[in-house]
Design a protein around this motif. Structure first.
Motif, PDB file in Angstrom:
ATOM      1  N   LEU A  79     -22.509  54.061  47.760  1.00 35.26           N
ATOM      2  CA  LEU A  79     -20.694  54.126  47.588  1.00 35.26           C
ATOM      3  C   LEU A  79     -20.667  53.052  45.998  1.00 35.26           C
ATOM      4  O   LEU A  79     -19.871  53.250  44.932  1.00 35.26           O
ATOM      5  N   THR A  80     -21.550  51.634  46.096  1.00 36.90           N
ATOM      6  CA  THR A  80     -21.367  50.654  45.144  1.00 36.90           C
ATOM      7  C   THR A  80     -21.608  51.103  44.037  1.00 36.90           C
ATOM      8  O   THR A  80     -20.516  51.038  42.874  1.00 36.90           O
ATOM      9  N   GLU A  81     -22.487  52.130  43.577  1.00 38.90           N
ATOM     10  CA  GLU A  81     -22.616  52.596  42.459  1.00 38.90           C
ATOM     11  C   GLU A  81     -21.873  53.693  41.408  1.00 38.90           C
ATOM     12  O   GLU A  81     -21.134  53.567  40.865  1.00 38.90           O
ATOM     13  N   ASN A  82     -21.214  54.161  42.782  1.00 39.42           N
ATOM     14  CA  ASN A  82     -20.175  55.304  42.158  1.00 39.42           C
ATOM     15  C   ASN A  82     -18.837  54.021  41.914  1.00 39.42           C
ATOM     16  O   ASN A  82     -18.010  54.455  41.416  1.00 39.42           O
ATOM     17  N   ALA A  85     -16.886  54.622  38.098  1.00 38.86           N
ATOM     18  CA  ALA A  85     -15.813  54.909  37.274  1.00 38.86           C
ATOM     19  C   ALA A  85     -14.842  52.936  37.042  1.00 38.86           C
ATOM     20  O   ALA A  85     -14.141  54.123  36.512  1.00 38.86           O
ATOM     21  N   LEU A  86     -15.515  52.442  37.252  1.00 38.02           N
ATOM     22  CA  LEU A  86     -14.702  51.660  36.775  1.00 38.02           C
ATOM     23  C   LEU A  86     -15.032  50.959  35.947  1.00 38.02           C
ATOM     24  O   LEU A  86     -14.785  49.788  35.087  1.00 38.02           O
ATOM     25  N   VAL A 129     -14.500  47.510  49.974  1.00 36.89           N
ATOM     26  CA  VAL A 129     -15.441  46.816  48.876  1.00 36.89           C
ATOM     27  C   VAL A 129     -14.230  45.999  48.345  1.00 36.89           C
ATOM     28  O   VAL A 129     -13.205  46.059  48.252  1.00 36.89           O
ATOM     29  N   LEU A 130     -15.232  45.206  47.915  1.00 38.57           N
ATOM     30  CA  LEU A 130     -13.713  43.809  46.995  1.00 38.57           C
ATOM     31  C   LEU A 130     -14.100  43.936  45.855  1.00 38.57           C
ATOM     32  O   LEU A 130     -15.042  43.880  45.268  1.00 38.57           O
ATOM     33  N   ILE A 131     -13.629  44.142  44.780  1.00 38.44           N
ATOM     34  CA  ILE A 131     -13.972  44.300  43.417  1.00 38.44           C
ATOM     35  C   ILE A 131     -13.168  43.331  42.507  1.00 38.44           C
ATOM     36  O   ILE A 131     -11.703  42.808  42.584  1.00 38.44           O
ATOM     37  N   LEU A 167     -17.492  61.065  51.346  1.00 37.52           N
ATOM     38  CA  LEU A 167     -18.895  60.208  51.982  1.00 37.52           C
ATOM     39  C   LEU A 167     -19.187  60.315  50.571  1.00 37.52           C
ATOM     40  O   LEU A 167     -18.726  61.431  49.331  1.00 37.52           O
ATOM     41  N   PRO A 168     -19.812  59.380  50.111  1.00 33.02           N
ATOM     42  CA  PRO A 168     -20.868  59.073  48.177  1.00 33.02           C
ATOM     43  C   PRO A 168     -20.595  60.344  47.510  1.00 33.02           C
ATOM     44  O   PRO A 168     -21.729  60.764  48.726  1.00 33.02           O
ATOM     45  N   VAL A 169     -20.667  60.514  46.542  1.00 26.45           N
ATOM     46  CA  VAL A 169     -21.292  61.532  46.476  1.00 26.45           C
ATOM     47  C   VAL A 169     -23.216  61.691  45.435  1.00 26.45           C
ATOM     48  O   VAL A 169     -23.549  60.251  45.727  1.00 26.45           O
TER      49      VAL A 169
END
Length: 403
Positions: free
Chosen positions: A28-31, A35-36, A51-53, A171-173
Motif C-alpha cells: 500500500l505504501t509503495e502504491n 500515485a503521488l 497513512v500520514l502524508i 486491497l492494494p493492487v
C-alpha cells in the motif's frame, strides 16, 4: 482552492489481516508513493491503521484526493492540520478553522492513540466541545451533528480535520495475483477490470477484433481504456487477437443460432492460452446475468465449459445503471461510449440461442478444427506492453474533494 501540507488516509480491510498484514501495508505504501510521485512529498508514514502524508510545501487538496482515489486499500482521506501537543495549543490552532466553517450543530470525536496523555478521549472531547460551543454558539448534537470536529492524538501530538472523503477501498493492487481481462471496448469490461484491481489483482488484457470487417479505430480506443486502467495498477500487456478467420469458419460450418456463443467459446480458449503465457491465474469478463441473450445462466455455463482457468465475472449481479455509474467514477465512460463495432456483432443471428448446453455447443463445433484455429489465432496475436497513462485530469475528482 484548498491547499494542504498534510493528508491523513485510513485503511480498513488491511487492518484486519493477520500474518500478511505487514506485506499488505508495504505494498500500500509503495502504491501511495507511486500515485503521488509528481507532488512534493516529504514523507509517507504508516502508523497503525492509517497513512500520514506530509508535503514539503502546500499542494491543492483536490490534486492529492484525485491521486489517492486510484490507490486501492485506502478507506478514506482527510486534509488535516497539526495543532500542537496540549489542549491549549489545540484551541489556539482550532479557532481560525472554526471561523471559516458554517454549521448549526456539532460534535467532537477524538482518537487517542498516545495513551501517555493524561486525559481520556471522552474528557478531551468534552473540553474541546466546550471551547467550540463558546466560540461559535453551535448546538452540541452527538447523534446527528451537522459538523464533526475530529481529533487524532498520537506520538506526534494532536491533528484536526472536519471532513472526510471516501477512498476507493479494497486491497492494494499486487497482493492477489494476476488475471487476464477480456477487454471489448464497451462500458462493462473496463469496469470489471477495475473491480478485480480493487480486490488486489493486477491485470493484463486481451482484445479480439474482426479487422478488416470492423473499424481499426477500435484498437486505439482499447489502448485509451488501458491508459485509464493503468492509472490504477501500472503498466500491463495487451494482446490484440484477430478473430475473423474463426468467425468465418463458424458462420460457414455451424448452426446460426449458436454463432455468438461459439465466438465466445473460442475467445475463452484463446484467452486461456495467452493467460498461460502471461502467468495469469484467472480470466475476467464484463458479463452481467441476463443483460443480453448470450448471458443467461445456461449460456454462461455452456460457454465457460471450455475454460481451463476460473472465469471471474465481478459484474454478474450489477444492472446497467450501476455499471455506468462505476464507469463514470473510474474515468472510462466517455471513452467507452465512443462508437465502435464489437467483434461479436459480426453476422449476428436473427434468433440467437438463449438456453444452450455445453453438449449442444460441442456438437455444433464438431466440423471445426478447434486446436488449429486456436493455435493460429494465438500465433497471429500482437502483444504490446503498455506504459502510457491517462493525464490526471482524466481521473474524476472524488465527491466532496472540491475542484
Amino acid at each position: 482552492m484548498e491547499s494542504v501540507t498534510q493528508v491523513l488516509a485510513t485503511t480498513n480491510e488491511i487492518s484486519l489481516k493477520g500474518g500478511n498484514r505487514r506485506w499488505f501495508e508495504r505494498r500500500l505504501t509503495e502504491n501511495v508513493r507511486h500515485a503521488l510521485a509528481d507532488l512534493p512529498v516529504a514523507r509517507v508514514q504508516r502508523p497503525a491503521w492509517r497513512v500520514l502524508i506530509t508535503f514539503s510545501k502546500e499542494v491543492p487538496f483536490v490534486d492529492v484526493a484525485r491521486r489517492l482515489s486510484t490507490v486501492f486499500g485506502l478507506n478514506s482521506m482527510m486534509p488535516i492540520s497539526h495543532c500542537g501537543h496540549t489542549l491549549e495549543q489545540v484551541e489556539a490552532a482550532l479557532g481560525p478553522h472554526l471561523d471559516s466553517l458554517t454549521a448549526t450543530s456539532f460534535a467532537v470525536r477524538c482518537i487517542r492513540s498516545d495513551k501517555r496523555f493524561p486525559m481520556t478521549s471522552p474528557e478531551i472531547e468534552r473540553e474541546i466541545g466546550q471551547y467550540v460551543q463558546e466560540r461559535t454558539s453551535w448546538t452540541v448534537d452527538l447523534g446527528n451533528p451537522e459538523l464533526t470536529v475530529h481529533l487524532l492524538l498520537d506520538e506526534n501530538g494532536f491533528f484536526f480535520w472536519s471532513r472526510k472523503i471516501a477512498g476507493p477501498g479494497g486491497l492494494p493492487v499486487g497482493v492477489s495475483g494476476r488475471a487476464l481481462g477480456m477487454l471489448s471496448g464497451g462500458i462493462d469490461s473496463p469496469v470489471s477490470a477495475f473491480q478485480m484491481m480493487k480486490r488486489g489483482m493486477r491485470l493484463d488484457f486481451v482484445h479480439f477484433h474482426s479487422l478488416p470487417r470492423t473499424d481499426p479505430a477500435s484498437l486505439d480506443k482499447v489502448r485509451e481504456l488501458v491508459a485509464v486502467l493503468n492509472r490504477y495498477q501500472g503498466p500491463c500487456r495487451l494482446a490484440m487477437v484477430p478473430l475473423l478467420p474463426i468467425q468465418d469458419q463458424v458462420v460457414a460450418r455451424c448452426p446460426a443460432e449458436f454463432r455468438v456463443l461459439l465466438y465466445r467459446r473460442f475467445m475463452l480458449r484463446i484467452a486461456d492460452r495467452i493467460a498461460g503465457t502471461f502467468e495469469s491465474h484467472a480470466l475476467v469478463t464484463g458479463e452481467s446475468l441476463g443483460q443480453v441473450s448470450s448471458q443467461t445462466i445456461e449460456n454462461l455455463a455452456a460457454v465457460e465449459a471450455v475454460a481451463a482457468r476460473p472465469v471471474l465475472r465481478p459484474l454478474i449481479g450489477f444492472d446497467k445503471q450501476e455499471i455506468i455509474s462505476l464507469a463514470r467514477r473510474i474515468g472510462s465512460y466517455e471513452i467507452s461510449i465512443e462508437p465502435h463495432t464489437d467483434c461479436c456483432s459480426y453476422l449476428l443471428p436473427t434468433s440467437p440461442a438463449t438456453r444452450s448446453h455445453a453438449r449442444e455447443l460441442d456438437d455444433a463445433e464438431e466440423n471445426l478444427d478447434i486446436d488449429t484455429l486456436v493455435t493460429t489465432a494465438v500465433g497471429d496475436a500482437d502483444i504490446e506492453r503498455l506504459t502510457d497513462v491517462v493525464d490526471w485530469e482524466g481521473i474524476p475528482v472524488p465527491a466532496g474533494a472540491g475542484g
